[in-house]
Design a protein around this motif. Structure first.
Motif, mmCIF file in Angstrom:
data_model
loop_
_atom_site.group_PDB
_atom_site.id
_atom_site.type_symbol
_atom_site.label_atom_id
_atom_site.label_comp_id
_atom_site.label_asym_id
_atom_site.label_seq_id
_atom_site.Cartn_x
_atom_site.Cartn_y
_atom_site.Cartn_z
ATOM 1 N N PRO A 1 58.354 -108.419 1.240
ATOM 2 C CA PRO A 1 59.046 -107.394 1.632
ATOM 3 C C PRO A 1 60.581 -108.171 1.569
ATOM 4 O O PRO A 1 60.486 -109.280 1.770
ATOM 5 N N PHE A 2 61.459 -107.430 1.429
ATOM 6 C CA PHE A 2 62.733 -107.881 1.268
ATOM 7 C C PHE A 2 63.795 -106.834 2.150
ATOM 8 O O PHE A 2 63.532 -105.501 1.701
ATOM 9 N N GLN A 3 64.649 -107.282 3.026
ATOM 10 C CA GLN A 3 65.548 -106.405 3.699
ATOM 11 C C GLN A 3 66.732 -106.490 3.136
ATOM 12 O O GLN A 3 67.460 -107.535 3.153
ATOM 13 N N THR A 4 67.523 -105.440 2.802
ATOM 14 C CA THR A 4 68.907 -105.373 2.229
ATOM 15 C C THR A 4 69.728 -105.307 3.590
ATOM 16 O O THR A 4 69.426 -105.242 4.650
ATOM 17 N N ASP A 5 70.972 -105.688 3.287
ATOM 18 C CA ASP A 5 72.235 -105.827 4.260
ATOM 19 C C ASP A 5 72.369 -104.349 4.913
ATOM 20 O O ASP A 5 72.716 -104.535 6.176
ATOM 21 N N TRP B 1 64.520 -101.515 2.944
ATOM 22 C CA TRP B 1 63.380 -102.324 2.780
ATOM 23 C C TRP B 1 62.763 -102.010 1.403
ATOM 24 O O TRP B 1 62.886 -100.914 0.904
ATOM 25 N N LEU B 2 62.364 -103.209 0.648
ATOM 26 C CA LEU B 2 62.002 -103.141 -0.753
ATOM 27 C C LEU B 2 60.891 -104.013 -0.907
ATOM 28 O O LEU B 2 60.906 -105.265 -0.566
ATOM 29 N N LEU B 3 59.788 -103.702 -1.771
ATOM 30 C CA LEU B 3 58.823 -104.736 -2.164
ATOM 31 C C LEU B 3 59.171 -105.376 -3.331
ATOM 32 O O LEU B 3 59.637 -104.718 -4.313
ATOM 33 N N LYS C 1 47.994 -111.225 2.706
ATOM 34 C CA LYS C 1 46.884 -110.365 2.347
ATOM 35 C C LYS C 1 46.607 -110.528 0.891
ATOM 36 O O LYS C 1 47.309 -110.358 -0.046
ATOM 37 N N ARG C 2 45.264 -110.880 0.375
ATOM 38 C CA ARG C 2 44.879 -110.782 -0.935
ATOM 39 C C ARG C 2 44.351 -109.283 -1.173
ATOM 40 O O ARG C 2 43.523 -108.743 -0.379
ATOM 41 N N ILE C 3 44.907 -108.527 -2.228
ATOM 42 C CA ILE C 3 44.914 -107.388 -2.596
ATOM 43 C C ILE C 3 44.394 -107.076 -3.906
ATOM 44 O O ILE C 3 44.565 -107.967 -4.734
ATOM 45 N N GLN C 4 43.679 -106.058 -4.254
ATOM 46 C CA GLN C 4 43.169 -105.875 -5.518
ATOM 47 C C GLN C 4 43.845 -104.948 -6.377
ATOM 48 O O GLN C 4 43.724 -104.687 -7.750
ATOM 49 N N SER C 5 44.581 -104.248 -5.610
ATOM 50 C CA SER C 5 45.478 -103.146 -6.506
ATOM 51 C C SER C 5 46.908 -102.910 -5.656
ATOM 52 O O SER C 5 47.106 -103.119 -4.533
ATOM 53 N N ILE C 6 47.771 -102.274 -6.478
ATOM 54 C CA ILE C 6 49.087 -101.901 -5.894
ATOM 55 C C ILE C 6 48.999 -100.651 -5.196
ATOM 56 O O ILE C 6 48.910 -99.637 -5.993
ATOM 57 N N ASN C 7 49.188 -100.636 -4.036
ATOM 58 C CA ASN C 7 49.147 -99.052 -3.212
ATOM 59 C C ASN C 7 50.490 -99.290 -2.307
ATOM 60 O O ASN C 7 50.449 -99.982 -1.134
ATOM 61 N N LEU C 8 51.303 -98.810 -2.918
ATOM 62 C CA LEU C 8 52.858 -98.956 -2.314
ATOM 63 C C LEU C 8 52.932 -98.159 -0.980
ATOM 64 O O LEU C 8 53.554 -98.655 0.095
ATOM 65 N N ALA C 9 52.274 -97.159 -0.873
ATOM 66 C CA ALA C 9 52.113 -96.312 0.606
ATOM 67 C C ALA C 9 51.509 -97.397 1.559
ATOM 68 O O ALA C 9 52.008 -97.457 2.900
ATOM 69 N N LYS C 10 50.426 -97.888 1.135
ATOM 70 C CA LYS C 10 49.303 -98.607 2.198
ATOM 71 C C LYS C 10 50.245 -99.738 2.364
ATOM 72 O O LYS C 10 50.371 -100.608 3.496
ATOM 73 N N MET C 11 50.969 -100.595 1.239
ATOM 74 C CA MET C 11 51.559 -101.889 1.665
ATOM 75 C C MET C 11 52.906 -101.548 2.653
ATOM 76 O O MET C 11 53.213 -102.375 3.514
ATOM 77 N N GLN D 1 52.964 -99.260 4.768
ATOM 78 C CA GLN D 1 52.403 -98.863 6.312
ATOM 79 C C GLN D 1 52.088 -100.090 6.881
ATOM 80 O O GLN D 1 52.302 -100.525 8.024
ATOM 81 N N THR D 2 51.433 -101.032 6.195
ATOM 82 C CA THR D 2 51.003 -102.544 6.668
ATOM 83 C C THR D 2 52.120 -103.302 7.198
ATOM 84 O O THR D 2 52.077 -103.856 8.097
ATOM 85 N N ILE D 3 53.426 -103.185 6.810
ATOM 86 C CA ILE D 3 54.241 -103.972 7.171
ATOM 87 C C ILE D 3 55.085 -103.229 8.229
ATOM 88 O O ILE D 3 56.478 -103.576 8.491
ATOM 89 N N ASN D 4 54.805 -101.696 8.260
ATOM 90 C CA ASN D 4 55.536 -100.946 9.319
ATOM 91 C C ASN D 4 57.095 -100.608 8.933
ATOM 92 O O ASN D 4 57.812 -100.728 9.818
ATOM 93 N N GLU D 5 57.180 -100.652 7.689
ATOM 94 C CA GLU D 5 58.752 -100.126 7.039
ATOM 95 C C GLU D 5 58.458 -99.298 6.145
ATOM 96 O O GLU D 5 57.514 -99.017 5.417
ATOM 97 N N THR D 6 59.596 -98.355 5.829
ATOM 98 C CA THR D 6 59.553 -97.479 4.813
ATOM 99 C C THR D 6 60.057 -98.141 3.666
ATOM 100 O O THR D 6 61.291 -98.659 3.612
ATOM 101 N N THR D 7 59.447 -98.079 2.452
ATOM 102 C CA THR D 7 60.186 -98.662 1.054
ATOM 103 C C THR D 7 59.817 -97.688 0.142
ATOM 104 O O THR D 7 59.054 -96.499 0.339
ATOM 105 N N PRO D 8 60.748 -97.745 -1.035
ATOM 106 C CA PRO D 8 60.663 -96.782 -1.954
ATOM 107 C C PRO D 8 59.079 -96.730 -2.761
ATOM 108 O O PRO D 8 58.277 -97.439 -2.491
ATOM 109 N N ASP D 9 59.137 -95.545 -3.653
ATOM 110 C CA ASP D 9 57.819 -95.455 -4.440
ATOM 111 C C ASP D 9 57.820 -96.349 -5.452
ATOM 112 O O ASP D 9 57.053 -95.901 -6.544
ATOM 113 N N PHE D 10 58.715 -97.192 -5.582
ATOM 114 C CA PHE D 10 58.803 -98.324 -6.579
ATOM 115 C C PHE D 10 58.971 -99.653 -6.021
ATOM 116 O O PHE D 10 59.398 -99.775 -4.863
#
Length: 233
Positions: A90-94, A98-100, A151-161, A163-172
């Motif tokens: 996760p990366f937080q901009t100025d 938030w962005l993954l 967290k070791r994950i088997q697939s990219i699930n942006l919505a779940k990721m 939710q897991t960090i409790n921040e809103t990120t884009p769909d990319f």
């Protein structure tokens, strides 16, 4: 009779596979054209990318800092015949967005121990390319995430990721450019299979269908001639 049943069973399958490969060819060709055209664009901000109708392959520049305590390791990623992970952080901009970020590939090493990633928490300016999965990953079982970090994950699930960090990120997410601060082994952002390969596979399936149909027609003609010859006798 057996040949007729074989043709009835196989011919539709061969034609379906041929047309499916043609559709994949058209999809990949469009993606290749988008990728090539957007490499010539100037980087946009995260806000601008989020407002874009289709941000895929858009070059992006962000200012901010990594969340150094939390990260995801996408399992079963192969580079130069070696198994490893893709590192997502996760990366937080100025301005508080938030962005993954996919920082690149790293070797797996001991499967019983997850890699310990040391990340600089200082302010950074990073460049990369917007990307998102082009389809659902094939999984043999449920992708269960452990409670702690990383967290070791088997697939990219942006919505779940998100939710897991409790921040809103884009769909990319952003794939970090090679050489950027904190980048690992950044693999080329290209398709696993080019459009031309799909067209080649389509040609092969159609050719097999033609051979099968030709063989069937040849056998039917021979059977007809043999039948007529027996009738004449």
């Amino acid at each position: 009779m057996k040949l007729t049943l074989l043709v009835i069973a196989l011919l539709p399958v061969l034609l379906y596979l041929g047309f499916w490969q043609l559709s994949r060819y058209e999809q990949k060709l469009q993606l290749e054209q988008i990728y090539e055209s957007r490499q010539r664009l100037k980087p946009v901000t995260l806000t601008q990318a989020r407002q874009h109708d289709d941000p895929l392959y858009l070059p992006i520049v962000v200012n901010g800092h990594y969340d150094v305590e939390r990260y995801f390791l996408l399992d079963n990623q192969v580079y130069q015949q070696q198994a490893g992970y893709d590192l997502f952080m996760p990366f937080q901009t100025d301005n508080g967005q938030w962005l993954l970020i996919n920082r690149g590939w790293l070797p797996a090493g001991d499967r019983n121990r997850l890699p310990n990633i040391e990340t600089n928490s200082r302010h950074l300016t990073l460049k990369g390319v917007a990307y998102k999965p082009l389809g659902d990953a094939f999984l043999l079982g449920e992708d269960v995430w452990n409670d702690g970090w990383p967290k070791r994950i088997q697939s990219i699930n942006l919505a779940k990721m998100s939710q897991t960090i409790n921040e809103t990120t884009p769909d990319f997410f952003m794939v970090l450019e090679s050489g950027e601060m904190g980048s690992k082994q950044v693999r080329p952002l290209t398709m696993n299979m080019t459009s031309e390969k799909h067209r080649g596979y389509a040609f092969q399936w159609f050719a097999m269908a033609l051979v099968l149909f030709s063989l069937y027609g040849h056998q039917m003609i021979r059977a007809g001639k043999k039948k007529n010859k027996n009738n004449d006798v």
